[in-house]
Design a protein around this motif. Sequence first.
Motif, PDB file in Angstrom:
ATOM      1  N   THR A 176       0.831  -1.202   0.000  1.00  0.00           N
ATOM      2  CA  THR A 176       0.000   0.000   0.000  1.00  0.00           C
ATOM      3  C   THR A 176       0.865   1.251   0.000  1.00  0.00           C
ATOM      4  O   THR A 176       0.615   2.195  -0.758  1.00  0.00           O
ATOM      5  N   LEU A 177       1.873   1.263   0.853  1.00  0.00           N
ATOM      6  CA  LEU A 177       2.802   2.402   0.898  1.00  0.00           C
ATOM      7  C   LEU A 177       3.497   2.603  -0.445  1.00  0.00           C
ATOM      8  O   LEU A 177       3.633   3.739  -0.934  1.00  0.00           O
ATOM      9  N   LYS A 178       3.918   1.503  -1.052  1.00  0.00           N
ATOM     10  CA  LYS A 178       4.603   1.593  -2.341  1.00  0.00           C
ATOM     11  C   LYS A 178       3.673   2.140  -3.420  1.00  0.00           C
ATOM     12  O   LYS A 178       4.055   3.020  -4.205  1.00  0.00           O
ATOM     13  N   ASP A 179       2.439   1.660  -3.443  1.00  0.00           N
ATOM     14  CA  ASP A 179       1.480   2.101  -4.458  1.00  0.00           C
ATOM     15  C   ASP A 179       1.107   3.578  -4.291  1.00  0.00           C
ATOM     16  O   ASP A 179       0.789   4.254  -5.274  1.00  0.00           O
ATOM     17  N   LEU A 180       1.131   4.051  -3.042  1.00  0.00           N
ATOM     18  CA  LEU A 180       0.674   5.418  -2.757  1.00  0.00           C
ATOM     19  C   LEU A 180       1.813   6.439  -2.668  1.00  0.00           C
ATOM     20  O   LEU A 180       1.549   7.612  -2.397  1.00  0.00           O
ATOM     21  N   ARG A 181       3.052   6.015  -2.898  1.00  0.00           N
ATOM     22  CA  ARG A 181       4.181   6.915  -2.644  1.00  0.00           C
ATOM     23  C   ARG A 181       4.093   8.199  -3.460  1.00  0.00           C
ATOM     24  O   ARG A 181       4.370   9.302  -2.930  1.00  0.00           O
ATOM     25  N   PHE A 182       3.701   8.088  -4.713  1.00  0.00           N
ATOM     26  CA  PHE A 182       3.623   9.295  -5.542  1.00  0.00           C
ATOM     27  C   PHE A 182       2.390  10.129  -5.197  1.00  0.00           C
ATOM     28  O   PHE A 182       2.435  11.368  -5.245  1.00  0.00           O
ATOM     29  N   ALA A 183       1.281   9.456  -4.844  1.00  0.00           N
ATOM     30  CA  ALA A 183       0.077  10.186  -4.427  1.00  0.00           C
ATOM     31  C   ALA A 183       0.357  10.981  -3.152  1.00  0.00           C
ATOM     32  O   ALA A 183      -0.067  12.136  -3.021  1.00  0.00           O
ATOM     33  N   LEU A 184       1.083  10.380  -2.225  1.00  0.00           N
ATOM     34  CA  LEU A 184       1.429  11.077  -0.982  1.00  0.00           C
ATOM     35  C   LEU A 184       2.349  12.261  -1.254  1.00  0.00           C
ATOM     36  O   LEU A 184       2.213  13.321  -0.633  1.00  0.00           O
ATOM     37  N   LEU A 185       3.283  12.093  -2.192  1.00  0.00           N
ATOM     38  CA  LEU A 185       4.177  13.189  -2.543  1.00  0.00           C
ATOM     39  C   LEU A 185       3.397  14.337  -3.177  1.00  0.00           C
ATOM     40  O   LEU A 185       3.680  15.516  -2.913  1.00  0.00           O
ATOM     41  N   THR A 186       2.398  13.996  -3.980  1.00  0.00           N
ATOM     42  CA  THR A 186       1.544  15.024  -4.591  1.00  0.00           C
ATOM     43  C   THR A 186       0.777  15.796  -3.521  1.00  0.00           C
ATOM     44  O   THR A 186       0.738  17.030  -3.535  1.00  0.00           O
TER      45      THR A 186
END
Length: 586
Positions: free
Chosen positions: A384-394
Amino acid sequence: MTWTQAINPLGNLGLSALVDALPIIFLFCALAIWRIKGHIAGLITLALALVLAMGVHGMPGNMAFLTALYGVMTGLFPIGWIVITAVFLYNLTVKTGQFEIIKDSIASITEDRRLQALLIAFSFGAFLEGAAGFGTPVAITAAMLAGLGFNPLYAAGICLIANTAPVAFGGIGIPIITAGTVTGIDAMAISQMVGRQLPFLSVFVPFWLVFIMAGWKGAIEVMPAILVSGVSFAVAQWFSSNYMTPMLPDILSSLVSIVALVFFLRVWKPKNVWRFADEPPATLKVKKHSAGAVLKAWSPFIVLTVLISDWGLKSVKAVLDKVSIKIVFSGLDKAIIAGGKPLAVVYNFNWLSAGGTAILIAAIISAMILRVGPGQFLEVFAKTLKDLRFALLTIASVLGFAFVANWSGMTPTLGKAFTVTGNFFPFVAPLLGWLGVVITGSDTSSNALFCKMQQITAEQIGVNPVLTVAANSSGGVAGKMISPQSLAVGAASTGLVGREGDLFRFTLPHSIFFTLIISVLTYLQAYVLSWMVPPLTMASKAVTTVQQVSGGTTILVATGIFIVILGLIASRQKGSLEALNGRRSA
């Protein structure tokens, strides 16, 4: 050392506003025209804001970078924390096969395409918007409808249109929480206002979906079901948004709508089973499951609903906030003079009372009920963390930009420029939210970009800012269906890749129509129906009393007992994983 916020730094309001709008213009162009990835566009936007804050507004460099850091930290916690845990809980149900049972329990209720649209596109889509967000609702519901035999264009288009009413509260209330974070207005006040706008749309959308599919005659034939679906959703949305917490309306209203329609269909059936004239053969094999298996599959979200309800209570929050950590930003705290007053900059790391923590606890309890081992639990969390890493950065970069723009004076300058619309601004307010979501694909991002400006402009023209801030979120919901990201998801999930233009033409008139409804309603609420607007309440430190702590402790104990009983019942139920595994391998 103190610094006074600079508004209209160039001495010409129009020129100052144009210069201050450059980061927003860049972000729109980067996402809509140049198709730059969201996290890269967000980081460049933040960099542009820092340059303007220091170079045009004269903000000291250390204050500018500390402001950006504060915004980034706020983006990661509490907002990003909610995103991570919500998607993690959803991923757990998918990994264990329980989500297949959830889908079957919805798809097997009726064969009438109109009623399937109500259950799957509207109610179940809203549930997914509240539980996961990030394109999940359209991806899953459109694929389900297409698999059941819907015309692919209608499957995608109807799901895009249905995904309107829940968007403002999507992803466990993240858009509302973000609006409160960037404006300083109590998120509950914003939630109450949105809850006095969107229920009108929530009643109308189910009728509109069936009308698009089957025309006026087809809609009249199932009008009782339409009313049950829409009214039950709207009432639960109004109640939960006004009296509970902004984190709960989507999940609670969708569950109420599903349950109400399911029970209603047990005593009422339409005269004719309606289908498309040219519909393709069904590819989705729907299996019926025992009541126990269905209860077990839904149990993670029942636990989630109970815990989120508790976490929204002041008495419970008083107990949990006893372990929060407050970080004073030295060099920034009370160093910026805004509106004649120094800004207090204290980062509240309320790790236990944060909504994301309630969701994580729900995930841990769900793992016990579903018998997920520690290894698989950590594996799903890491993925989950890996999949969301770019969304979190955004999210982090957009929140960093929002705070730099707000505290440097860029947003107040833009807000002052918008006062040229005068008393007509309440009509314009939802259009700004719509534009923000069309470009960014996110009500959260739109609120981060525009809500402070909405607040300042409303104050300048003498309108309660709670109304215009809420209107930004409410207006944004109608933009979701035509945002490039949503169109791409809808096309991909129904085999229409390359036909995004057809989907855009299908949904555009409805998007504009819904936005105008919100604009007219907002204008009326500003000047005619002002009694509907809740009083302005700023976020403040809660005063903890002995009675609150005692009451909160009692509620938590009662909740624990309820969850233990639910867990014992659900964990004893036999699922249908063997059948599911067989279906996957077939």
